[in-house]
Write a protein that holds these residues in place. Structure first.
Motif, PDB file in Angstrom:
ATOM      1  N   THR A   1      44.525  36.761  57.497  1.00 17.85           N
ATOM      2  CA  THR A   1      44.675  38.129  57.006  1.00 17.85           C
ATOM      3  C   THR A   1      44.917  38.067  55.508  1.00 17.85           C
ATOM      4  O   THR A   1      45.752  37.291  55.037  1.00 17.85           O
ATOM      5  CB  THR A   1      45.849  38.831  57.694  1.00 17.85           C
ATOM      6  OG1 THR A   1      45.622  38.867  59.108  1.00 17.85           O
ATOM      7  CG2 THR A   1      46.001  40.255  57.177  1.00 17.85           C
ATOM      8  N   LYS A   2      44.193  38.871  54.764  1.00 20.11           N
ATOM      9  CA  LYS A   2      44.334  38.917  53.300  1.00 20.11           C
ATOM     10  C   LYS A   2      45.470  39.854  52.918  1.00 20.11           C
ATOM     11  O   LYS A   2      45.630  40.923  53.506  1.00 20.11           O
ATOM     12  CB  LYS A   2      43.018  39.400  52.688  1.00 20.11           C
ATOM     13  CG  LYS A   2      43.069  39.782  51.228  1.00 20.11           C
ATOM     14  CD  LYS A   2      43.179  38.575  50.338  1.00 20.11           C
ATOM     15  CE  LYS A   2      43.086  39.023  48.885  1.00 20.11           C
ATOM     16  NZ  LYS A   2      44.072  40.044  48.500  1.00 20.11           N
ATOM     17  N   THR A   3      46.295  39.456  51.921  1.00 13.97           N
ATOM     18  CA  THR A   3      47.372  40.301  51.417  1.00 13.97           C
ATOM     19  C   THR A   3      47.230  40.469  49.904  1.00 13.97           C
ATOM     20  O   THR A   3      46.499  39.727  49.250  1.00 13.97           O
ATOM     21  CB  THR A   3      48.749  39.695  51.741  1.00 13.97           C
ATOM     22  OG1 THR A   3      48.879  38.437  51.055  1.00 13.97           O
ATOM     23  CG2 THR A   3      48.914  39.471  53.231  1.00 13.97           C
ATOM     24  N   GLY A   4      47.961  41.450  49.356  1.00 15.03           N
ATOM     25  CA  GLY A   4      47.964  41.655  47.911  1.00 15.03           C
ATOM     26  C   GLY A   4      46.836  42.546  47.432  1.00 15.03           C
ATOM     27  O   GLY A   4      46.026  43.062  48.211  1.00 15.03           O
ATOM     28  N   ASN A   5      46.761  42.729  46.098  1.00 20.18           N
ATOM     29  CA  ASN A   5      45.771  43.622  45.496  1.00 20.18           C
ATOM     30  C   ASN A   5      44.750  42.877  44.636  1.00 20.18           C
ATOM     31  O   ASN A   5      44.082  43.486  43.794  1.00 20.18           O
ATOM     32  CB  ASN A   5      46.463  44.700  44.648  1.00 20.18           C
ATOM     33  CG  ASN A   5      47.269  44.108  43.504  1.00 20.18           C
ATOM     34  OD1 ASN A   5      47.365  42.883  43.356  1.00 20.18           O
ATOM     35  ND2 ASN A   5      47.881  44.976  42.700  1.00 20.18           N
ATOM     36  N   ALA A   6      44.650  41.554  44.827  1.00 20.79           N
ATOM     37  CA  ALA A   6      43.699  40.750  44.076  1.00 20.79           C
ATOM     38  C   ALA A   6      43.040  39.735  45.014  1.00 20.79           C
ATOM     39  O   ALA A   6      43.657  39.295  45.991  1.00 20.79           O
ATOM     40  CB  ALA A   6      44.391  40.019  42.921  1.00 20.79           C
ATOM     41  N   PRO A   7      41.807  39.333  44.736  1.00 18.66           N
ATOM     42  CA  PRO A   7      41.166  38.306  45.560  1.00 18.66           C
ATOM     43  C   PRO A   7      41.943  36.990  45.523  1.00 18.66           C
ATOM     44  O   PRO A   7      42.615  36.672  44.537  1.00 18.66           O
ATOM     45  CB  PRO A   7      39.782  38.146  44.908  1.00 18.66           C
ATOM     46  CG  PRO A   7      39.533  39.435  44.208  1.00 18.66           C
ATOM     47  CD  PRO A   7      40.871  39.889  43.715  1.00 18.66           C
ATOM     48  N   PHE A   8      41.821  36.243  46.597  1.00 18.98           N
ATOM     49  CA  PHE A   8      42.437  34.916  46.715  1.00 18.98           C
ATOM     50  C   PHE A   8      41.387  33.905  46.283  1.00 18.98           C
ATOM     51  O   PHE A   8      40.424  33.639  47.007  1.00 18.98           O
ATOM     52  CB  PHE A   8      42.881  34.678  48.155  1.00 18.98           C
ATOM     53  CG  PHE A   8      43.638  33.411  48.392  1.00 18.98           C
ATOM     54  CD1 PHE A   8      45.026  33.407  48.465  1.00 18.98           C
ATOM     55  CD2 PHE A   8      42.971  32.192  48.557  1.00 18.98           C
ATOM     56  CE1 PHE A   8      45.734  32.242  48.709  1.00 18.98           C
ATOM     57  CE2 PHE A   8      43.665  31.024  48.800  1.00 18.98           C
ATOM     58  CZ  PHE A   8      45.051  31.043  48.866  1.00 18.98           C
ATOM     59  N   LEU A   9      41.547  33.345  45.097  1.00 19.34           N
ATOM     60  CA  LEU A   9      40.587  32.388  44.543  1.00 19.34           C
ATOM     61  C   LEU A   9      41.206  31.000  44.634  1.00 19.34           C
ATOM     62  O   LEU A   9      42.186  30.711  43.945  1.00 19.34           O
ATOM     63  CB  LEU A   9      40.254  32.736  43.094  1.00 19.34           C
ATOM     64  CG  LEU A   9      39.785  34.171  42.843  1.00 19.34           C
ATOM     65  CD1 LEU A   9      39.563  34.414  41.362  1.00 19.34           C
ATOM     66  CD2 LEU A   9      38.517  34.468  43.632  1.00 19.34           C
ATOM     67  N   GLY A  10      40.660  30.157  45.483  1.00 14.12           N
ATOM     68  CA  GLY A  10      41.342  28.896  45.685  1.00 14.12           C
ATOM     69  C   GLY A  10      40.510  27.848  46.376  1.00 14.12           C
ATOM     70  O   GLY A  10      39.285  27.780  46.225  1.00 14.12           O
TER      71      GLY A  10
ATOM     72  N   GLY B   1      45.454  46.428  40.280  1.00  6.07           N
ATOM     73  CA  GLY B   1      44.659  45.588  41.165  1.00  6.07           C
ATOM     74  C   GLY B   1      43.571  44.878  40.397  1.00  6.07           C
ATOM     75  O   GLY B   1      43.386  45.087  39.194  1.00  6.07           O
ATOM     76  N   MET B   2      42.864  44.002  41.083  1.00  5.79           N
ATOM     77  CA  MET B   2      41.722  43.309  40.490  1.00  5.79           C
ATOM     78  C   MET B   2      40.447  43.894  41.082  1.00  5.79           C
ATOM     79  O   MET B   2      40.248  43.899  42.292  1.00  5.79           O
ATOM     80  CB  MET B   2      41.795  41.807  40.745  1.00  5.79           C
ATOM     81  CG  MET B   2      40.678  41.023  40.069  1.00  5.79           C
ATOM     82  SD  MET B   2      40.819  39.222  40.306  1.00  5.79           S
ATOM     83  CE  MET B   2      42.116  38.838  39.113  1.00  5.79           C
ATOM     84  N   TYR B   3      39.586  44.396  40.207  1.00  5.45           N
ATOM     85  CA  TYR B   3      38.309  44.991  40.591  1.00  5.45           C
ATOM     86  C   TYR B   3      37.187  44.024  40.208  1.00  5.45           C
ATOM     87  O   TYR B   3      37.393  43.138  39.374  1.00  5.45           O
ATOM     88  CB  TYR B   3      38.139  46.342  39.899  1.00  5.45           C
ATOM     89  CG  TYR B   3      39.253  47.324  40.223  1.00  5.45           C
ATOM     90  CD1 TYR B   3      39.075  48.292  41.199  1.00  5.45           C
ATOM     91  CD2 TYR B   3      40.478  47.269  39.557  1.00  5.45           C
ATOM     92  CE1 TYR B   3      40.091  49.184  41.513  1.00  5.45           C
ATOM     93  CE2 TYR B   3      41.511  48.153  39.865  1.00  5.45           C
ATOM     94  CZ  TYR B   3      41.310  49.103  40.843  1.00  5.45           C
ATOM     95  OH  TYR B   3      42.323  49.982  41.155  1.00  5.45           O
ATOM     96  N   TRP B   4      36.002  44.188  40.798  1.00 10.96           N
ATOM     97  CA  TRP B   4      34.959  43.221  40.511  1.00 10.96           C
ATOM     98  C   TRP B   4      33.572  43.800  40.703  1.00 10.96           C
ATOM     99  O   TRP B   4      33.379  44.851  41.304  1.00 10.96           O
ATOM    100  CB  TRP B   4      35.109  41.974  41.401  1.00 10.96           C
ATOM    101  CG  TRP B   4      34.881  42.214  42.861  1.00 10.96           C
ATOM    102  CD1 TRP B   4      33.687  42.150  43.523  1.00 10.96           C
ATOM    103  CD2 TRP B   4      35.864  42.593  43.848  1.00 10.96           C
ATOM    104  NE1 TRP B   4      33.870  42.445  44.845  1.00 10.96           N
ATOM    105  CE2 TRP B   4      35.192  42.702  45.079  1.00 10.96           C
ATOM    106  CE3 TRP B   4      37.246  42.805  43.796  1.00 10.96           C
ATOM    107  CZ2 TRP B   4      35.855  43.054  46.247  1.00 10.96           C
ATOM    108  CZ3 TRP B   4      37.907  43.141  44.960  1.00 10.96           C
ATOM    109  CH2 TRP B   4      37.216  43.260  46.164  1.00 10.96           C
TER     110      TRP B   4
END
Length: 257
Positions: A172-181, A101-104
């Motif tokens: 709704t957010k999906t996946g294991n990383a933030p959506f940067l867009g 995943g992406m952590y921050w």
């Protein structure tokens, strides 16, 4: 008020191959600045009205997604003279067996003018001074393993005020990383012509909504279509650092009296 110090880049991306990054801090003011650094977990969240705020006190999400305890910055405290620069080295040391995943975390840079020494000012005059602190936020990401992201749009709402059409997108957010867009809203007239458009960068971490305001003050009365699209990719972040996802589009309509 312009920034006392300028910080570059505004986001940094680390992983097991790139465990350090450099942040450049420059004093743009005419006075010496005292600079302090600290890391805090936070994420943006929109209120019901669509106004964004940074959430710092979500212990549950911090436990699951925070990289704060892995990060170090050096130097942590320093003074910059007018026009001077300082390179800050950010390093990461994550624990073993971290889930993919992406952590921050957020690097909070606090700057304030250095107070004059006692005796450096005219003590015969009574003066009042206001000490101002400026906080700037740099996002530090750390990626582990295979990443994926996405959003599923569930609704579009709009509200017209004196100048703007406020378009609210529920998702709704999906996946294991933030959506940067990027979020884009287009206004189409009855002749299928594009008559107004607005675009803004977005960072989506969890389920929620986003608001985008389109200036429609110059449009005549009538019925219009709304076409809104969420897509990954933004000009302030290199494509190589963004987890790609298929764009999502939703349509709606409104009437201008």
């Amino acid at each position: 008020v312009y920034c006392q110090v300028a910080i570059s880049p505004t986001s940094a991306f680390l992983d097991n191959k790139q465990r350090f990054e450099t942040i450049l801090i420059r004093n743009n003011s005419a006075d010496p600045q005292e600079v302090k650094l600290e890391f805090k977990f936070a994420y943006p969240k929109a209120t019901e009205a669509g106004n964004l705020e940074l959430i710092y006190d979500d212990a549950e999400q911090e436990k699951l997604h925070s990289a704060t305890g892995w990060l170090r910055g050096f130097p942590k405290n320093f003074i910059l003279g007018p026009g001077e620069r300082q390179v800050v080295r950010v390093t990461a040391k994550p624990p073993r067996n971290v889930e993919p995943g992406m952590y921050w975390s957020r690097l909070i840079t606090t700057s304030s003018a250095v107070s004059p020494e006692v005796g450096a000012t005219d003590q015969t005059q009574i003066t009042a001074q206001i000490a101002m602190q400026f906080n700037q936020v740099t996002t530090i990401f750390y990626s582990v393993g295979e990443l994926e992201t996405g959003v599923e749009i569930s609704g579009l709402r709009s509200k017209l005020d004196e100048k703007n059409l406020n378009v609210l997108i529920d998702y709704t957010k999906t996946g294991n990383a933030p959506f940067l867009g990027t979020l884009k809203a287009q206004i189409i007239d009855k002749d299928k012509q594009l008559v107004a458009e607005k675009m803004m960068f977005i960072s989506i971490y969890f389920d929620g909504l986003r608001r985008i305001a389109v200036d429609v003050s110059g449009l005549p009365s009538g019925d219009y279509d709304i076409v809104s699209t969420l897509s990954t990719g933004r000009s302030d972040i290199p494509d190589a650092d963004i987890v790609a996802a298929a764009p999502q589009t939703i349509r709606g309509s409104f009437t201008k009296p």
